[in-house]
Scaffold this motif. Structure first.
Motif, PDB file in Angstrom:
ATOM      1  N   ARG A 143       0.833  -1.212   0.000  1.00 38.82           N
ATOM      2  CA  ARG A 143       0.000   0.000   0.000  1.00 38.82           C
ATOM      3  C   ARG A 143       0.863   1.256   0.000  1.00 38.82           C
ATOM      4  O   ARG A 143       0.553   2.234  -0.687  1.00 38.82           O
ATOM      5  N   TRP A 154      -4.220   0.871  -5.399  1.00 39.00           N
ATOM      6  CA  TRP A 154      -4.711  -0.078  -6.397  1.00 39.00           C
ATOM      7  C   TRP A 154      -4.040   0.109  -7.750  1.00 39.00           C
ATOM      8  O   TRP A 154      -4.009  -0.801  -8.574  1.00 39.00           O
ATOM      9  N   PRO A 159      -2.380  -7.727  -6.933  1.00 42.52           N
ATOM     10  CA  PRO A 159      -2.551  -8.162  -5.544  1.00 42.52           C
ATOM     11  C   PRO A 159      -2.355  -9.654  -5.329  1.00 42.52           C
ATOM     12  O   PRO A 159      -2.615 -10.472  -6.218  1.00 42.52           O
ATOM     13  N   ARG A 175      -9.063  -7.898  -8.949  1.00 42.78           N
ATOM     14  CA  ARG A 175      -9.368  -6.831  -7.994  1.00 42.78           C
ATOM     15  C   ARG A 175     -10.230  -7.416  -6.884  1.00 42.78           C
ATOM     16  O   ARG A 175     -11.456  -7.496  -7.011  1.00 42.78           O
ATOM     17  N   SER A 178     -12.060  -6.259  -1.338  1.00 45.56           N
ATOM     18  CA  SER A 178     -11.653  -5.316  -0.308  1.00 45.56           C
ATOM     19  C   SER A 178     -10.135  -5.323  -0.153  1.00 45.56           C
ATOM     20  O   SER A 178      -9.475  -6.361  -0.329  1.00 45.56           O
ATOM     21  N   LEU A 179      -9.583  -4.156   0.196  1.00 46.37           N
ATOM     22  CA  LEU A 179      -8.164  -4.081   0.517  1.00 46.37           C
ATOM     23  C   LEU A 179      -7.810  -4.957   1.697  1.00 46.37           C
ATOM     24  O   LEU A 179      -6.681  -5.442   1.820  1.00 46.37           O
TER      25      LEU A 179
END
Length: 268
Positions: A143, A154, A159, A175, A178-179
């Motif tokens: 992040r 993002w 990820p 994607r 959620s983070l």
């Protein structure tokens, strides 16, 4: 594609690992600096990315280093790299470029690194010694890197979501909802063994990866649980040079990597 459980794949690591740097494309996103050379030959802080990559690989104990080339191959003549040429670089993917190095991939463990990414020798060393038929390096501090480059974690992120054991990759790319579920970002650095390359090669040969690059093909492999993918957290800084602003923003990371390498050589 049929969904399967992880299969135990024997891995022989008797042969010293090699490395293949993917640098066939032009990386036009970097603008005018790649008008006459690929990204790996761009200089940052007085040295090219590929010379920095070679130095880190050798500090990690990887001495046989190859490069898949295509755009402006003349820039690699006279180097000590083993060259694999992809003459169709302009119309094919990074996975197609990687397949040009099949002769190495089918015989020995190979560290595969994109030509526009720098990381520490310790990250490479961790990846070399990771167990299992396939391992990827990821950045738990992803992040901060995303925010530093463009303010959005993002943006350009690839990820990585881990399984409950925190040892294996459960999801890669895409994607996530959620983070909070994301443990890191892929460094575009992967260790392939002959066993895992055989799976990727079969996927490619049967048309299952048509139009996909290395990252997207690995994400598909993870999604269908074809091979267990060991997750290796990075050690120290890393940086991807994807656009012109990265050439300035990444200078601090390069200085940090240079400082770590100098300190390590003095303590050796």
């Amino acid at each position: 594609m049929r969904r399967t459980s992880h299969v135990s794949v024997p891995v022989r690591l008797s042969s010293p690992p090699r490395a293949v740097i993917l640098t066939a494309g032009r990386s036009a996103e970097l603008g005018h600096v790649t008008a006459d050379r690929p990204a790996s030959l761009v200089e940052v802080c007085g040295d090219t990315l590929i010379r920095r990559q070679k130095a880190a690989l050798r500090r990690a104990g990887v001495w046989r280093i190859g490069a898949v080339v295509g755009w402006r191959t003349d820039g690699f003549h006279g180097t000590d790299l083993t060259l694999f040429e992809n003459p169709l670089w302009a119309s094919t993917t990074s996975l197609d470029s990687l397949a040009v190095a099949d002769d190495w991939l089918r015989r020995v463990p190979v560290m595969v690194q994109f030509g526009n990414v720098l990381c520490s020798a310790e990250t490479i060393r961790r990846l070399c010694t990771a167990p299992g038929p396939l391992a990827v390096a990821y950045d738990p501090g992803w992040r901060a890197l995303g925010a530093r480059r463009c303010g959005d974690p993002w943006s350009n992120a690839e990820p990585v979501v881990l399984d409950r054991s925190r040892r294996y990759v459960a999801q890669m790319g895409g994607r996530p909802a959620s983070l909070a579920v994301v443990q890191g970002q892929w460094l575009r650095l992967v260790k392939l063994t002959p066993a895992s390359w055989a799976v990727l090669r079969r996927m490619r040969d049967t048309g299952q990866t048509e139009g996909l690059g290395v990252g997207a093909a690995l994400a598909q492999l993870v999604r269908h649980r074809l091979v267990p993918v060991t997750a290796v957290p990075s050690a120290g800084p890393w940086f991807p040079f994807d656009n012109p602003t990265d050439l300035e923003i990444g200078r601090d990371v390069v200085d940090e990597l240079d400082g770590s390498a100098t300190a390590r050589s003095h303590s050796a």
